[in-house]
Design a protein around this motif. Structure first.
Motif, mmCIF file in Angstrom:
data_model
loop_
_atom_site.group_PDB
_atom_site.id
_atom_site.type_symbol
_atom_site.label_atom_id
_atom_site.label_comp_id
_atom_site.label_asym_id
_atom_site.label_seq_id
_atom_site.Cartn_x
_atom_site.Cartn_y
_atom_site.Cartn_z
ATOM 1 N N GLN A 70 30.919 -11.319 61.433
ATOM 2 C CA GLN A 70 31.548 -10.686 62.570
ATOM 3 C C GLN A 70 30.629 -10.834 63.778
ATOM 4 N N SER A 71 31.205 -11.127 64.927
ATOM 5 C CA SER A 71 30.404 -11.375 66.115
ATOM 6 C C SER A 71 29.963 -10.070 66.764
ATOM 7 N N ARG A 118 37.583 -2.574 55.614
ATOM 8 C CA ARG A 118 36.512 -1.693 55.142
ATOM 9 C C ARG A 118 35.305 -2.500 54.671
ATOM 10 N N TYR A 119 35.580 -3.585 53.942
ATOM 11 C CA TYR A 119 34.491 -4.424 53.441
ATOM 12 C C TYR A 119 33.699 -5.021 54.600
ATOM 13 N N ALA A 120 34.413 -5.522 55.611
ATOM 14 C CA ALA A 120 33.757 -6.135 56.767
ATOM 15 C C ALA A 120 32.873 -5.123 57.483
ATOM 16 N N LEU A 121 33.381 -3.900 57.667
ATOM 17 C CA LEU A 121 32.596 -2.891 58.381
ATOM 18 C C LEU A 121 31.359 -2.466 57.595
ATOM 19 N N ILE A 122 31.513 -2.307 56.289
ATOM 20 C CA ILE A 122 30.354 -1.925 55.483
ATOM 21 C C ILE A 122 29.295 -3.030 55.515
ATOM 22 N N SER A 123 29.739 -4.292 55.486
ATOM 23 C CA SER A 123 28.792 -5.412 55.555
ATOM 24 C C SER A 123 28.083 -5.458 56.906
ATOM 25 N N MET A 124 28.695 -4.858 57.932
ATOM 26 C CA MET A 124 28.099 -4.797 59.269
ATOM 27 C C MET A 124 27.212 -3.565 59.452
ATOM 28 N N GLY A 125 27.215 -2.682 58.460
ATOM 29 C CA GLY A 125 26.357 -1.500 58.545
ATOM 30 C C GLY A 125 27.064 -0.225 58.952
ATOM 31 N N GLY A 313 -1.482 -16.484 71.414
ATOM 32 C CA GLY A 313 -1.167 -15.974 72.743
ATOM 33 C C GLY A 313 0.300 -15.763 73.040
ATOM 34 N N HIS A 314 1.144 -15.692 72.000
ATOM 35 C CA HIS A 314 2.583 -15.534 72.220
ATOM 36 C C HIS A 314 3.076 -14.171 71.731
ATOM 37 N N GLU A 315 4.056 -13.613 72.450
ATOM 38 C CA GLU A 315 4.782 -12.446 71.973
ATOM 39 C C GLU A 315 5.865 -12.935 71.014
ATOM 40 N N VAL A 316 6.293 -12.082 70.085
ATOM 41 C CA VAL A 316 7.368 -12.448 69.156
ATOM 42 C C VAL A 316 8.447 -11.373 69.180
ATOM 43 N N LEU A 317 9.691 -11.820 69.352
ATOM 44 C CA LEU A 317 10.840 -10.921 69.274
ATOM 45 C C LEU A 317 11.748 -11.411 68.168
ATOM 46 N N ARG A 318 12.070 -10.536 67.225
ATOM 47 C CA ARG A 318 12.968 -10.908 66.127
ATOM 48 C C ARG A 318 14.348 -10.311 66.392
ATOM 49 N N LEU A 319 15.351 -11.181 66.392
ATOM 50 C CA LEU A 319 16.720 -10.746 66.651
ATOM 51 C C LEU A 319 17.145 -9.690 65.633
ATOM 52 N N PRO A 320 17.764 -8.619 66.081
ATOM 53 C CA PRO A 320 18.203 -7.566 65.151
ATOM 54 C C PRO A 320 19.359 -8.023 64.279
ATOM 55 N N SER A 321 19.555 -7.342 63.175
ATOM 56 C CA SER A 321 20.607 -7.683 62.219
ATOM 57 C C SER A 321 21.978 -7.726 62.879
ATOM 58 N N GLY A 322 22.716 -8.801 62.618
ATOM 59 C CA GLY A 322 24.078 -8.933 63.119
ATOM 60 C C GLY A 322 24.182 -9.140 64.605
ATOM 61 N N CYS A 323 23.093 -9.531 65.253
ATOM 62 C CA CYS A 323 23.106 -9.669 66.720
ATOM 63 C C CYS A 323 22.543 -11.013 67.180
#
Length: 399
Positions: A70-71, A118-125, A313-323
């Motif tokens: 899901q986007s 319901r399944y899709a929403l639960i998989s999305m958290g 010398g680099h900052e790191v940003l990890r994309l959050p789940s589902g985003c």
């Protein structure tokens, strides 16, 4: 009812479940009321059996269509719908939410039925959470907080004019599929079959405001080839002071276990306290240091890759789940796919065609795509603030 043989031995795994059911039924009998409303049948099963929802979901949704992709747009639609319920002080269940989205202009994806939804929403958290007014659907707070902190940190770096580098990998085929590659932690690398390799390749690359900065092409995806990409490409070609944006794909490294036990060395204990910014004295013995550690929360686990990038010398940003779509590079690949639809290209020219398509899409679409991510960030931050306020006024969660 099946006949019961008194000589039958009850399975050890079943005994505690039966005991939980008996205890909860007794509580309801004593209170002369249901602990969980009849219409919340999933919560009732979890309540009576004491089994975790994750296990029960395997039964509840055994026939549902798996649709985990899901986007971010879908997530925003769901968050907006939930906010409406919260503001009206109504505790939403899956049926309420499903019916509301079906009747409103906020339609997202067509689901076969409410079970698929319901399944899709639960998989999305999204799932039920107990409150002082009963159970209701909310987004997992861990996902909410992770997304909020990512956006705030991303905005801070962008406002400071820090250069952003988006690191990705794609499996590219002659059929113009550009999917994120699958990966099995138990295997050294993934090669589906000879046909798979004949039809495409793995494409490790770095995108930024300047365009396609660098890339390598390989016939397999594994930790070893990714580390080679990091050392030979990232470290050599990225200027110091960049912010590297990556997702949590398994090849991007595992969390470093920072658990400290009584059997670690004194140096390990001192380092743990130092990393957690907790005051201590070098003269303290291990027993004193461990007592101090046991009273404090464990510091956030880190990734080996992140530490390597930080060291350079680099900052790191990890994309959050589902985003993932908070990264303009992900949106760019969607554009490339659209641009190349229907094209016929000789296998030997596939690499050149991809590079050309990415370069062209970047030139014409990068700024608009960044604007889209910027607007999405603001929408999510606004939803976060409004939802937090509405929930605090409406309910108190069981903790």
């Amino acid at each position: 009812m099946a006949d019961y043989d008194e000589n039958t031995v009850i399975d050890k795994k079943i005994k505690p479940i039966l005991h939980t059911i008996l205890s909860n039924c007794k509580v309801e009998a004593e209170n002369k009321c249901l602990q969980v409303p009849l219409n919340e049948f999933e919560e009732r099963v979890a309540f009576y059996t004491g089994l975790p929802k994750a296990m029960l979901n395997q039964v509840f949704f055994s026939n549902a269509t798996k649709n985990n992709e899901q986007s971010i747009r879908h997530r925003i639609v769901i968050l907006k719908a939930l906010l409406k319920f919260y503001k009206n002080e109504h505790r939403p269940n899956f049926k309420d939410l499903y019916n509301y989205l079906c009747m409103s202009k906020l339609k997202i994806t067509t689901f076969k039925n409410i079970d698929d939804f319901r399944y899709a929403l639960i998989s999305m958290g999204f799932d039920y959470r107990k409150t002082n007014k009963g159970s209701m659907i909310v987004e997992d707070a861990e996902i909410t907080f992770e997304r909020y902190n990512y956006i705030k940190n991303y905005k801070k770096l962008r406002n400071a004019k820090i250069r952003m580098a988006y690191v990705e990998e794609r499996y590219i085929t002659k059929h113009f599929t550009f999917n994120k590659p699958d990966f099995d932690n138990d295997c050294p690398y993934i090669v589906d079959n000879e046909k798979c390799l004949a039809e495409g390749f793995y494409f490790y690359h770095v995108l930024s405001d300047a365009g396609l900065e660098n890339y390598i092409i390989t016939n397999k995806i594994c930790v070893a080839t990714y580390q080679k990409f990091v050392v030979d490409v990232l470290f050599r070609h990225l200027k110091k002071g960049c912010a590297v944006v990556i997702d949590n794909h398994p090849i991007h490294g595992k969390l470093i276990d920072q658990t400290i036990t009584r059997y670690h060395t004194k140096a390990d204990m001192l380092n743990w306290l130092r990393m957690a910014n907790i005051p201590y004295s070098d003269s303290m013995c291990k027993a004193e240091l461990y007592e101090l550690i046991s009273r404090c929360k464990k510091p956030s686990s880190g990734y080996e890759l992140d530490r390597l990038l930080n060291a350079h010398g680099h900052e790191v940003l990890r994309l959050p789940s589902g985003c993932d779509e908070l990264s303009p590079s992900v949106l760019l690949w969607n554009q490339v796919k659209e641009d190349m639809k229907g094209m016929k290209i000789d296998d030997t020219q596939l690499e050149n065609a991809i590079i050309s398509a990415v370069t062209k899409a970047h030139k014409h679409s990068w700024k608009p795509l960044n604007k889209i991510t910027y607007e999405t960030e603001n929408t999510l931050l606004s939803l976060y603030a409004s939802t937090e306020e509405a929930l605090d006024k409406f309910v108190q969660f069981d903790v």
